[in-house]
Design an enzyme around this catalytic site. Structure first.
Site, PDB file in Angstrom:
ATOM      1  CD  GLU A  80      -2.998  -0.814   0.561  1.00  0.00           C
ATOM      2  OE1 GLU A  80      -4.106  -1.584   0.281  1.00  0.00           O
ATOM      3  OE2 GLU A  80      -3.426   0.710  -0.692  1.00  0.00           O
ATOM      4  NE  ARG A 103      -3.829   3.084  -0.947  1.00  0.00           N
ATOM      5  CZ  ARG A 103      -5.102   2.779   0.089  1.00  0.00           C
ATOM      6  NH1 ARG A 103      -5.614   4.391   0.258  1.00  0.00           N
ATOM      7  NH2 ARG A 103      -5.389   1.691   0.496  1.00  0.00           N
ATOM      8  CG  ASP A 130      -5.908  -7.421  -7.586  1.00  0.00           C
ATOM      9  OD1 ASP A 130      -4.499  -7.602  -7.172  1.00  0.00           O
ATOM     10  OD2 ASP A 130      -6.795  -6.627  -7.587  1.00  0.00           O
ATOM     11  CD  GLU A 187     -11.247  -1.901  -8.320  1.00  0.00           C
ATOM     12  OE1 GLU A 187     -10.354  -1.702  -7.476  1.00  0.00           O
ATOM     13  OE2 GLU A 187     -12.254  -1.610  -7.854  1.00  0.00           O
ATOM     14  CB  THR A 194      -1.994  -0.971  -9.469  1.00  0.00           C
ATOM     15  OG1 THR A 194      -3.053  -1.547  -9.180  1.00  0.00           O
ATOM     16  CG2 THR A 194      -1.708  -1.261  -7.754  1.00  0.00           C
TER      17      THR A 194
END
Length: 622
Positions: free
Chosen positions: A249, A253, A382, A516, A602
């Protein structure tokens, strides 16, 4: 033994000084020491007595206060010197008093505080000394900045499209202004209770929404807000924390957000911060295999995995979603270690046998063996597949290994996981030890966009086939929205028990502002210009405005099948980073962040394609 014999310089009997009335050499030496000590004591007393300036003036100068007062008129030859002397004495006294106060304050501090002050001063001196020459304060190489094309785009020509894009910008302003008003500096916003919200994913690092939103602000040309965010990053973003963070994360980010902000704006603060944080994440790779831990204490460098993850395993979507950012960190820092770490992950994976050609979600970082055989293109898996494709694209299509791994994996997914429902909806199921669970997560809906993005490079004559797959997945994900009361998609939906694209379990009915489905619409619009994708996107905008917008921002909802929203009271940072950005690009021209020059991480942070040209500039694009 006589005392004289202990001294190094003893008198000799035949010396003239040996008479009873004269001093021997030893005695002279002792007297000299005593006299020197006395003079030193007196001189020191002059400085440390309360009114030392007067004593000094009386002893050393003929311009004492008394003498100065005896001189009258401009004809006095000592008047100028007397004034200078007074000013000098006053300065000496002032400096002396200041030094005494600083010493007193220092002695009142705790030893740890004094030590930290010393270290801070040393770091400041080191930083200043390293700031000279070809390196900056963080010892980074000099880079001539060149902004890649398409950082901002032209206004849409169609009036309706222009109006809709302006509406999405207004939504971003409402989300940002609410965060700034009620939660500035916190990681996220609670828009209903109007206060800050922090997640343990970031430890005690602050400002996730600020860093996540930087590039969205720039892309939407909200430059005043971008400057305020930049100022916060420069002054308040601190990674020197004794706390455990999610490596995944924090990478997607914070590192991704900082890298993107640098490439868009050229501001060095973002490059420095990105590299600083990247270096703090490197200890996560200290495992027997080099597969990184999921969690890392940024101060101690000690890592571990989630306790629920299949016997202490690392997670595919986490260790497999570092590649894009770490390749750019090597380019911007001149340190090849970042790239070496992520390339080693591929070596480990390529040595392993894949069940049915599939990549299980769990891998033990100590043994280098798969954990539980659970395969998903949604949560836990994913973005690993996404990064294989995008690594190839970001390398200017020179990363042949990444390309092969992606298309091989996609073929295994098509064979083993892709299915059609009774009524013709294509979905991607989950695989557990050879058995299919006919469930598709909202997270899996990104796959429509991924497959469309990679269709042009598909082997053989599969380009058209993969575009059809992408369109079918986009349709299925749109149906998951259309079949709810609030016209917002559930966290997961099923294709069993007589239902299709509907959530049947209460813990799968929530919507947390995820991006998404919008992401897939954006990619499909870019590649087909089919107007239905913009219409579907506008449906989502209307649902967000009607059911998620509150006075204090935007909130997720707990049940998309309920007649009215029950708010979860969290404005996720990815709502600003991804959902609103993809909506804005859906209604923008294709010249805005064109795919031939940019690749999105992503978290929707755009990173430039690394061109293999003669200059080999890290942020140069042709």
């Amino acid at each position: 033994m006589p005392v004289a014999t202990l001294l190094p310089f003893t008198a000799t009997p035949n010396r003239k000084s040996a008479s009873p009335t004269s001093f021997r050499l030893t005695e002279k030496f002792i007297l000299l020491l005593v006299f020197s000590a006395f003079i030193t004591l007196c001189f020191g007393a002059i400085f440390f007595l309360p009114d030392s300036s007067k004593l000094l003036s009386g002893v050393f100068f003929h311009s004492s206060a008394v003498e100065t007062n005896t001189h009258t008129g401009p004809d006095s030859s000592d008047a100028g010197s007397a004034g200078n002397d007074d000013r000098l004495l006053a300065k000496i006294k002032k400096d002396h008093e200041k030094a005494l106060l600083e010493a007193k304050d220092t002695l009142q501090k705790l030893p740890d505080v004094i030590q930290n002050d010393i270290l801070a001063d040393k770091a400041k001196v080191t930083k200043e000394s390293m700031g000279k020459g070809g390196k900056d304060g963080n010892n980074l190489p000099f880079i001539e900045y060149h902004r890649p094309p398409g950082a901002t785009g032209l206004e849409p020509q169609d009036p309706e499209t222009r109006e809709r894009r302006a509406k999405i910008k207004e939504m971003m302003k409402h989300a940002w202004d609410s965060y700034k008003r009620y939660a500035w500096g916190s990681n996220e916003l609670r828009p209903v209770s109007k206060q800050g919200h922090s997640s343990n994913l970031f430890g005690s690092i602050k400002g996730a929404t600020i860093v996540d939103a930087l590039d969205t602000l720039y892309i939407m040309e909200m430059f005043e807000e971008f400057d305020a965010a930049t100022d916060w990053v420069e002054k308040s973003l601190d990674f020197n924390v004794n706390a455990e963070v999610s490596v995944f994360e924090v990478n997607i980010r914070f590192v991704g957000g900082l890298l993107s902000a640098y490439y868009l704006s050229g501001k060095e603060v973002f490059r420095r911060k990105a590299v600083e944080l990247g270096e703090k994440l490197l200890p996560a790779f200290k495992t027997p295999t080099g597969i990184p831990w999921a969690l890392l204490n940024l101060k101690s460098g000690i890592g571990r995995n989630w306790p629920w993850a299949s016997g202490g395993s690392s997670i595919l979507a986490e260790y497999g979603t570092l590649h894009l950012e770490f390749m750019h960190l090597s380019r911007l820092s001149g340190n090849p270690e970042f790239a070496q770490k992520v390339m080693n992950i591929r070596k480990v994976l390529n040595r392993l046998e894949k069940p049915q050609g599939l990549y299980p979600n769990y891998l033990n970082p100590n043994s280098g063996q798969w954990g539980q055989h659970h395969v998903s293109v949604g949560g836990l898996g994913d973005s690993f597949y996404e990064y294989l494709l995008k690594a190839w694209l970001m390398s200017d299509k020179t990363d042949e290994e990444g390309k092969k791994m992606y298309y091989d994996a996609l073929q295994a997914i098509e064979t083993n996981l892709m299915r059609k429902s009774t009524n013709g909806l294509t979905y991607i199921a989950e695989w557990k030890g050879g058995l299919l669970e006919h469930k598709m997560g909202h997270l899996t809906c990104f796959a429509g966009g991924m497959i469309a993005l990679g269709a042009d490079g598909a082997p053989g004559d599969k380009t058209g086939h993969q575009m059809e797959q992408a369109a079918e997945i986009a349709r299925t994900c749109h149906e998951s929205y259309a079949r709810t009361t609030l016209k917002l998609g559930p966290e997961a939906f099923r294709f069993d028990g007589g239902v299709e694209a509907i959530a049947t379990r209460q813990n799968e009915k929530y919507f947390i502002l995820r991006p998404e489905v919008i992401e897939t619409y954006m990619y499909m619009w870019r590649f087909t210009h089919d107007p239905k994708y913009r219409e579907w996107g506008w449906e989502a905008v209307q649902a967000l405005e009607q059911h998620c917008r509150v006075e204090g921002g935007y909130s997720g909802v707990r049940d998309v099948y309920a007649s009215s929203p029950n708010y979860d009271d969290v404005q996720q940072s990815f709502y600003l980073a991804e959902t609103l950005k993809y909506l804005y690009l859906l209604f923008s021209e294709d010249d805005h962040l064109p795919f031939e020059h940019w690749v999105f991480n992503t978290e929707a942070h755009p990173l430039p394609v690394i061109r293999k040209d003669k200059t080999d500039r890290p942020n140069e694009v042709e």
